[in-house]
Scaffold this motif. Structure first.
Motif, PDB file in Angstrom:
ATOM      1  N   ARG A  97      31.123  29.452  38.698  1.00 44.33           N
ATOM      2  CA  ARG A  97      32.022  29.979  37.663  1.00 44.33           C
ATOM      3  C   ARG A  97      33.158  28.995  37.370  1.00 44.33           C
ATOM      4  O   ARG A  97      33.514  28.771  36.207  1.00 44.33           O
ATOM      5  CB  ARG A  97      32.584  31.338  38.081  1.00 44.33           C
ATOM      6  CG  ARG A  97      31.535  32.434  38.118  1.00 44.33           C
ATOM      7  CD  ARG A  97      32.163  33.808  38.218  1.00 44.33           C
ATOM      8  NE  ARG A  97      32.829  34.054  39.488  1.00 44.33           N
ATOM      9  CZ  ARG A  97      32.255  34.602  40.552  1.00 44.33           C
ATOM     10  NH1 ARG A  97      30.966  34.943  40.509  1.00 44.33           N
ATOM     11  NH2 ARG A  97      32.926  34.805  41.656  1.00 44.33           N
ATOM     12  N   HIS A 125      33.105  38.741  35.879  1.00 45.25           N
ATOM     13  CA  HIS A 125      33.741  37.436  36.093  1.00 45.25           C
ATOM     14  C   HIS A 125      33.765  36.581  34.832  1.00 45.25           C
ATOM     15  O   HIS A 125      34.297  35.464  34.864  1.00 45.25           O
ATOM     16  CB  HIS A 125      33.000  36.675  37.198  1.00 45.25           C
ATOM     17  CG  HIS A 125      33.025  37.371  38.527  1.00 45.25           C
ATOM     18  ND1 HIS A 125      34.169  37.454  39.304  1.00 45.25           N
ATOM     19  CD2 HIS A 125      32.062  38.041  39.204  1.00 45.25           C
ATOM     20  CE1 HIS A 125      33.887  38.116  40.414  1.00 45.25           C
ATOM     21  NE2 HIS A 125      32.629  38.495  40.378  1.00 45.25           N
ATOM     22  N   TYR A 126      33.188  37.075  33.744  1.00 46.27           N
ATOM     23  CA  TYR A 126      33.104  36.279  32.524  1.00 46.27           C
ATOM     24  C   TYR A 126      33.751  36.987  31.341  1.00 46.27           C
ATOM     25  O   TYR A 126      33.347  36.775  30.198  1.00 46.27           O
ATOM     26  CB  TYR A 126      31.640  35.950  32.217  1.00 46.27           C
ATOM     27  CG  TYR A 126      31.045  34.951  33.183  1.00 46.27           C
ATOM     28  CD1 TYR A 126      31.308  33.591  33.057  1.00 46.27           C
ATOM     29  CD2 TYR A 126      30.236  35.367  34.239  1.00 46.27           C
ATOM     30  CE1 TYR A 126      30.770  32.671  33.943  1.00 46.27           C
ATOM     31  CE2 TYR A 126      29.692  34.449  35.138  1.00 46.27           C
ATOM     32  CZ  TYR A 126      29.967  33.110  34.982  1.00 46.27           C
ATOM     33  OH  TYR A 126      29.435  32.198  35.871  1.00 46.27           O
TER      34      TYR A 126
END
Length: 206
Positions: A97, A125-126
């Motif tokens: 990431r 997480h995005y």
């Protein structure tokens, strides 16, 4: 004053859905592609903190004779052991990431694409990406392509598909969908349309 970052499109899709065929067409239009699969190799290359953490967790037996991660042996291990898979993901996923975010943040094009096969599984997480593009294909098409591409039998191909997020989960995240149901050449028009859309969206952000 810092220049504004590129508009960021995250591209995802199930295994053998045609993601690579789509990214090649965006790349041909001068758009940078940052691939999570490439990132996953980069963050565990010899001398990296990621590889050191894997060796510390799993022991030196995970290395091949040249000191690199024995990826095939590691895959077999985590495929059979959910705890090992979670340990490996805890090491590699945050690094992947960070790799993707760093490259998106320094990209100088109007927009860039992040190719993230497991986006649906890690969407929390995005949240920072601007838009999500899903390459969609029926499961039967995925199966046929996977059997042909990897030279595996259908039961194994089905298990590989079932380990991923469901098709409906991916589609629920999509801002845009490319339907890859037939001939690869049919992707040209879909990519051309989306390219113009993303250029326009990038201009409104600038």
């Amino acid at each position: 004053m810092n220049a504004p970052r590129s508009y960021v499109v995250a591209l995802t899709g199930g295994i053998a859905s045609g993601k690579s065929a789509v990214t090649r067409r965006f790349e041909a239009r001068g758009i940078a592609i940052y691939d999570a699969d490439i990132a996953a190799r980069e963050v565990v290359k010899p001398g990296s903190e990621g590889l050191a953490a894997i060796v510390q967790t799993f022991g030196p037996g995970v290395l091949d004779d040249s000191g690199q991660l024995d990826r095939a042996a590691m895959r077999r291990r985590v495929f059979a052991d959910d705890m090992a898979r979670r340990q490996l993901e805890a090491i590699t996923h945050p690094r992947v990431r960070s790799w993707l975010r760093e490259r998106a943040g320094t990209d100088h094009g109007p927009y860039c694409l992040l190719a993230i096969p497991l986006l649906a599984e890690n969407i929390a997480h995005y949240r920072w990406v601007d838009r999500i593009l899903v390459v969609d294909a029926p499961e039967e098409a995925q199966l046929a392509r996977l059997v042909q591409r990897d030279g595996i039998d259908e039961p194994l191909a089905r298990r590989m598909i079932e380990r991923q997020a469901r098709r409906e989960e991916r589609l629920a995240l999509a801002d845009d969908v490319i339907e890859n149901h037939g001939e690869e050449a049919a992707l040209d028009a879909a990519v051309a349309t989306l390219h113009e859309r993303y250029l326009a969206l990038a201009r409104t952000q600038a």
